[in-house]
Design a protein around this motif. Structure first.
Motif, PDB file in Angstrom:
ATOM      1  N   ARG A   1       0.846  -1.193   0.000  1.00  0.00           N
ATOM      2  CA  ARG A   1       0.000   0.000   0.000  1.00  0.00           C
ATOM      3  C   ARG A   1       0.883   1.246   0.000  1.00  0.00           C
ATOM      4  NH1 ARG A   1      -4.845  -0.042   4.076  1.00  0.00           N
ATOM      5  NH2 ARG A   1      -5.494  -1.579   2.497  1.00  0.00           N
TER       6      ARG A   1
ATOM      7  N   THR B  91       0.784   5.470   0.095  1.00  0.00           N
ATOM      8  CA  THR B  91      -0.004   6.665   0.397  1.00  0.00           C
ATOM      9  C   THR B  91       0.846   7.895   0.131  1.00  0.00           C
ATOM     10  OG1 THR B  91      -1.180   5.467   2.154  1.00  0.00           O
ATOM     11  CG2 THR B  91      -1.378   7.864   2.133  1.00  0.00           C
TER      12      THR B  91
ATOM     13  N   LEU C 287       6.849  -2.132  -8.283  1.00  0.00           N
ATOM     14  CA  LEU C 287       6.521  -0.713  -8.281  1.00  0.00           C
ATOM     15  C   LEU C 287       7.783   0.116  -8.382  1.00  0.00           C
ATOM     16  CD1 LEU C 287       4.444   1.640  -7.739  1.00  0.00           C
ATOM     17  CD2 LEU C 287       5.068   1.394  -5.312  1.00  0.00           C
TER      18      LEU C 287
ATOM     19  N   HIS D 257       4.349  -1.410 -12.354  1.00  0.00           N
ATOM     20  CA  HIS D 257       3.549  -0.233 -12.035  1.00  0.00           C
ATOM     21  C   HIS D 257       4.488   0.882 -11.599  1.00  0.00           C
ATOM     22  CE1 HIS D 257       0.832  -3.689 -11.386  1.00  0.00           C
ATOM     23  NE2 HIS D 257      -0.063  -2.908 -11.951  1.00  0.00           N
TER      24      HIS D 257
ATOM     25  N   ALA E 250       4.504   5.062  -9.733  1.00  0.00           N
ATOM     26  CA  ALA E 250       3.840   6.192  -9.094  1.00  0.00           C
ATOM     27  C   ALA E 250       4.675   7.433  -9.338  1.00  0.00           C
ATOM     28  CB  ALA E 250       3.688   5.944  -7.589  1.00  0.00           C
TER      29      ALA E 250
ATOM     30  N   ASP F 245      -3.619   3.516 -15.695  1.00  0.00           N
ATOM     31  CA  ASP F 245      -3.484   3.108 -14.296  1.00  0.00           C
ATOM     32  C   ASP F 245      -2.189   2.358 -14.009  1.00  0.00           C
ATOM     33  OD1 ASP F 245      -4.068   0.755 -15.586  1.00  0.00           O
ATOM     34  OD2 ASP F 245      -5.782   0.216 -14.315  1.00  0.00           O
TER      35      ASP F 245
ATOM     36  N   ARG G 137       0.647   6.165 -12.191  1.00  0.00           N
ATOM     37  CA  ARG G 137      -0.280   7.135 -11.624  1.00  0.00           C
ATOM     38  C   ARG G 137       0.453   8.327 -11.029  1.00  0.00           C
ATOM     39  NH1 ARG G 137      -4.495   3.389  -8.227  1.00  0.00           N
ATOM     40  NH2 ARG G 137      -4.997   5.446  -7.371  1.00  0.00           N
TER      41      ARG G 137
ATOM     42  N   LEU H 115       0.399  10.674  -8.408  1.00  0.00           N
ATOM     43  CA  LEU H 115      -0.325  10.657  -7.137  1.00  0.00           C
ATOM     44  C   LEU H 115      -0.507  12.052  -6.557  1.00  0.00           C
ATOM     45  CD1 LEU H 115       1.166   7.530  -5.334  1.00  0.00           C
ATOM     46  CD2 LEU H 115      -0.883   7.686  -6.756  1.00  0.00           C
TER      47      LEU H 115
ATOM     48  N   GLU I  70      -3.852  10.411  -1.562  1.00  0.00           N
ATOM     49  CA  GLU I  70      -4.242   9.290  -2.420  1.00  0.00           C
ATOM     50  C   GLU I  70      -3.604   7.995  -1.908  1.00  0.00           C
ATOM     51  OE1 GLU I  70      -4.504   8.193  -7.203  1.00  0.00           O
ATOM     52  OE2 GLU I  70      -3.612  10.103  -6.534  1.00  0.00           O
TER      53      GLU I  70
ATOM     54  N   TRP J 296      -3.013   3.862  -2.733  1.00  0.00           N
ATOM     55  CA  TRP J 296      -2.985   2.896  -3.842  1.00  0.00           C
ATOM     56  C   TRP J 296      -2.542   1.547  -3.313  1.00  0.00           C
ATOM     57  CZ3 TRP J 296       0.848   3.252  -8.589  1.00  0.00           C
ATOM     58  CH2 TRP J 296       0.455   2.314  -9.571  1.00  0.00           C
ATOM     59  N   ASP J 297      -3.416   0.564  -3.409  1.00  0.00           N
ATOM     60  CA  ASP J 297      -3.036  -0.820  -3.152  1.00  0.00           C
ATOM     61  C   ASP J 297      -2.487  -1.379  -4.462  1.00  0.00           C
ATOM     62  OD1 ASP J 297      -3.665  -1.387  -0.364  1.00  0.00           O
ATOM     63  OD2 ASP J 297      -5.730  -0.951  -0.939  1.00  0.00           O
ATOM     64  N   VAL J 298      -1.176  -1.487  -4.540  1.00  0.00           N
ATOM     65  CA  VAL J 298      -0.511  -1.822  -5.791  1.00  0.00           C
ATOM     66  C   VAL J 298      -0.749  -3.296  -6.118  1.00  0.00           C
ATOM     67  CG1 VAL J 298       1.697  -1.854  -7.005  1.00  0.00           C
ATOM     68  CG2 VAL J 298       1.225  -0.061  -5.317  1.00  0.00           C
TER      69      VAL J 298
END
Length: 336
Positions: free
Chosen positions: A74, A76, A250, A285, A287, A320, A323, A325, A329, A331-333
């Motif tokens: 997760r 934040t 991530l 993914h 961020a 998506d 993202r 952020l 916000e 985000w559960d990656v």
């Protein structure tokens, strides 16, 4: 001569390496920061987009869970380059800044246009802090002092930054490392300290006396890459990350503070380069950070997110996957 050079560095003394000449750190095969004359040309050149005095996030301030166990991941957004990473039962903060300004002065310098995405009082127990380098928008001594008093976390940072921190927060638990170091945290978690293309300074007389770095957090649920602050540097370091680590669940990558390009390009990548970096380091993914909280450079406040979306479209990638952020916000990656 070498002894005089080492003595001139107030933060670090050590043997020369491929990124330390005995006095100052440097980017191998890279570019140093601009000269003072370049800085003046930029500052006096105009063309700065006007930012609003306040730009509230569409997300409310988050109230994080105390822990996220196992392979859950997760993220934040607090603001700028400050994020809370929760995974494997650990709470990790990156470049934490809760101060109103990022400046050596309390009454001048870049000021927040939105509050932190997590109220300091609502932070879960913080175990680990990653500080990438000593610029004021990344190393905030007032916040570190608050974290020490309430959470007493372990702070990982590159060479020389310990001197900056210890001067104001002398009891802080510090773990100080060079590029290529690996730090075992326990329970299958380790942190790797990795090269990025940037520079450091707290004032006008300490340029490149402390090292800058990114971090790879290796966890049972996958690897997380926090690039800190970086120029694209022809993708050299992104390719190195893929070679060393295989890929990432991530990547947390900077997407702002990039205009004007003639001055910023070596040290701050733009959104198009961030997308290229995501692909080169093989991140499932990403961020986007380093945008929308402090006005540091010339681009409009919303341009990084817009240009990120355009770059993803150009690559035929889902929006998506990467993202931009906003504070608060969460985000559960997804798993890879």
């Amino acid at each position: 001569m070498a002894a005089r050079k080492r003595a001139a560095n107030r933060y670090y003394s050590g043997p020369p390496s491929d990124h330390f000449d005995g006095a100052l750190f440097f980017n191998p095969d890279g570019k140093p920061p601009g000269r003072f004359s370049d800085l003046l040309r930029w500052q006096l050149g105009g063309e700065r987009a006007k930012w609003p005095a306040a730009n509230p996030s569409p997300f409310p301030q988050a109230k994080p869970a105390e822990r996220i166990d196992g392979s859950g991941l997760r993220l934040t957004m607090v603001g700028h380059s400050s994020l809370l990473i929760q995974t494997a039962g650990l709470n990790i903060l990156t470049d934490p800044v809760w101060s109103r300004r990022v400046s050596p002065l309390s009454f001048a310098g870049p000021k927040r246009v939105n509050p932190p995405g997590i109220a300091f009082s609502n932070l879960p127990p913080i175990d680990l802090v990653l500080v990438s380098h000593n610029h004021y928008d990344h190393l905030d001594l007032a916040t570190l002092k608050r974290l020490k008093a309430k959470h007493d976390p372990l702070v990982l940072t590159p060479l020389g930054n310990d001197a900056v921190i210890d001067d104001v927060v002398p009891a802080m638990r510090l773990s100080v490392h060079d590029w290529g170091d690996r730090v075992d945290i326990g329970d299958g978690v380790a942190v790797h300290v990795e090269p990025v293309h940037h520079w450091s300074a707290r004032g006008t007389r300490d340029r490149r006396m402390a090292l800058w770095a990114g971090f790879v957090v290796e966890t049972p649920g996958g690897k997380v890459y926090f690039a800190g602050d970086t120029g694209f540097h022809d993708g050299i370091n992104y390719r190195l990350m893929a070679e060393r680590h295989g890929g990432f669940r991530l990547a947390i990558l900077p997407i702002g503070a990039y205009e004007p390009r003639w001055f910023m390009a070596p040290q701050h990548q733009n959104p198009e380069e961030a997308v290229q970096g995501m692909l080169l380091c093989n991140a499932a993914h990403a961020a986007g950070c380093h945008w929308g909280t402090f006005r540091l450079t010339n681009e409009p406040i919303d341009e990084p997110a817009r240009k990120l979306g355009e770059a993803l479209d150009d690559q035929g990638m889902p929006q998506d996957r990467f993202r931009a952020l906003r504070p608060g916000e969460v985000w559960d990656v997804p798993t890879v």
